[in-house]
Motif scaffolding. Structure first.
Motif, PDB file in Angstrom:
ATOM      1  N   ILE A  46       0.826  -1.221   0.000  1.00 14.12           N
ATOM      2  CA  ILE A  46       0.000   0.000   0.000  1.00 14.12           C
ATOM      3  C   ILE A  46       0.856   1.266   0.000  1.00 14.12           C
ATOM      4  O   ILE A  46       0.365   2.350   0.313  1.00 14.12           O
ATOM      5  N   LYS A  49      -0.726   4.117  -1.766  1.00 13.29           N
ATOM      6  CA  LYS A  49      -2.133   4.411  -1.450  1.00 13.29           C
ATOM      7  C   LYS A  49      -2.182   5.400  -0.296  1.00 13.29           C
ATOM      8  O   LYS A  49      -2.124   5.032   0.882  1.00 13.29           O
ATOM      9  N   GLU A  51      -4.496   7.263   1.005  1.00 13.56           N
ATOM     10  CA  GLU A  51      -5.565   7.206   1.993  1.00 13.56           C
ATOM     11  C   GLU A  51      -5.319   6.116   3.032  1.00 13.56           C
ATOM     12  O   GLU A  51      -5.538   6.316   4.226  1.00 13.56           O
ATOM     13  N   CYS A  52      -4.797   4.979   2.604  1.00 13.19           N
ATOM     14  CA  CYS A  52      -4.503   3.899   3.550  1.00 13.19           C
ATOM     15  C   CYS A  52      -3.426   4.331   4.552  1.00 13.19           C
ATOM     16  O   CYS A  52      -3.562   4.126   5.758  1.00 13.19           O
ATOM     17  N   SER A  95     -10.323   1.349   4.283  1.00 12.13           N
ATOM     18  CA  SER A  95      -9.707   1.879   3.061  1.00 12.13           C
ATOM     19  C   SER A  95      -9.051   0.776   2.247  1.00 12.13           C
ATOM     20  O   SER A  95      -8.940   0.875   1.020  1.00 12.13           O
ATOM     21  N   CYS A  97     -10.262  -2.313   2.140  1.00 11.98           N
ATOM     22  CA  CYS A  97     -11.346  -3.146   1.607  1.00 11.98           C
ATOM     23  C   CYS A  97     -12.181  -2.453   0.540  1.00 11.98           C
ATOM     24  O   CYS A  97     -12.758  -3.117  -0.332  1.00 11.98           O
ATOM     25  N   ASN A  99     -12.609   0.994  -2.190  1.00 14.08           N
ATOM     26  CA  ASN A  99     -11.887   2.033  -2.930  1.00 14.08           C
ATOM     27  C   ASN A  99     -12.609   3.369  -2.824  1.00 14.08           C
ATOM     28  O   ASN A  99     -13.182   3.872  -3.792  1.00 14.08           O
ATOM     29  N   HIS A 100     -12.573   3.955  -1.621  1.00 12.26           N
ATOM     30  CA  HIS A 100     -13.236   5.236  -1.388  1.00 12.26           C
ATOM     31  C   HIS A 100     -12.194   6.321  -1.148  1.00 12.26           C
ATOM     32  O   HIS A 100     -11.058   6.045  -0.744  1.00 12.26           O
ATOM     33  N   SER A 101     -12.605   7.558  -1.356  1.00  6.84           N
ATOM     34  CA  SER A 101     -11.722   8.688  -1.108  1.00  6.84           C
ATOM     35  C   SER A 101     -11.564   8.922   0.392  1.00  6.84           C
ATOM     36  O   SER A 101     -12.379   8.458   1.199  1.00  6.84           O
ATOM     37  N   ARG A 120     -17.025  -7.215   3.172  1.00  7.08           N
ATOM     38  CA  ARG A 120     -15.768  -7.072   2.433  1.00  7.08           C
ATOM     39  C   ARG A 120     -15.495  -8.296   1.568  1.00  7.08           C
ATOM     40  O   ARG A 120     -15.985  -9.397   1.836  1.00  7.08           O
TER      41      ARG A 120
END
Length: 230
Positions: A46, A49, A51-52, A95, A97, A99-101, A120
């Motif tokens: 990640i 990524k 957000e993660c 985040s 599981c 794909n959201h902002s 999930r």
């Protein structure tokens, strides 16, 4: 890492606070969690990524801020940090599981996060036992934060709080051990991290900061990822 580091910090910035021997243990737990979080992130998939990573960093820093509230014996601050950290850890998993902002996840309520995590993708390696443990602690610290009991807020009363024995350290110490154990289990299982992933420098670092029993438990968890650490 020396246990006296945190005592020196408290003596310097909170000179009237009553120091408790378990403060150093809590400091050690949080330092260990900081180092392991960075190691897990290094060997995860990640890195790109944002957000993660953001939610994982919030989890880590929420626990760090407990070290500010402990010396002033502030139950609301301690409970708030515990709840915040657990919530950010759940949002981190959310985040992974979905794909959201970041904005959408920030606005998603705890209730919906809990419900959505049940749906999930089964390929996401998060054990229900670990999630249930986090839900239990979130509920516990939410109840504590929302305690309706009030006290006199005069200066003398506040001074007494700071100078008194800690009312919270024993339970916080136990809960941090359990929460960070679940965190280790989640991250190792989620990203399939093994002892072979660790560099020689990281192995030596962990051996320095962990007691022999703690180190052996961690390595055992990496070698037996189907088991939850106890």
């Amino acid at each position: 890492m020396k246990n006296c580091e945190y005592k020196e910090f408290v003596d310097k910035y909170f000179p009237f606070s009553k120091y408790h021997p378990l403060y150093s243990d809590v400091y050690s737990i949080i330092c260990k969690n900081n180092i392991l979080t960075d190691i897990y992130l290094k060997y995860s998939d990640i890195k790109d990524k944002h957000e993660c990573i953001l939610f994982l960093q919030r989890y880590k820093w929420g626990l760090n801020k407990i070290l500010i509230y402990l010396p002033v014996n502030d139950g609301i601050g301690i409970n708030g940090c515990m709840r915040y950290s657990i919530e950010q850890l759940l949002k981190f998993l959310y985040s992974i599981c979905f794909n959201h902002s970041i904005d959408k996840i920030n606005k998603t309520s705890y209730r919906h996060i809990k419900e959505d995590l049940k749906l999930r993708n089964s390929s996401i390696r998060v054990k229900n036992e670990s999630l249930e443990c986090l839900y239990t602690y979130y509920a516990k610290y939410s109840n504590d934060v929302h305690d309706k009991n009030t006290n006199n807020r005069e200066i003398g009363f506040l001074e007494t709080i700071i100078k008194s024995d800690s009312k919270f350290i024993n339970q916080v110490h136990i809960d941090l051990i359990n929460i960070t154990k679940q965190f280790d289990a989640i991250m190792i299982y989620l990203f399939n991290i093994t002892a072979n992933n660790l560099s020689l420098a990281e192995t030596h670092q962990l051996q320095r900061i962990l007691r022999a029993k703690q180190y052996n438990i961690l390595i055992s968890l990496m070698e037996n990822k189907n088991q939850i650490m106890h």
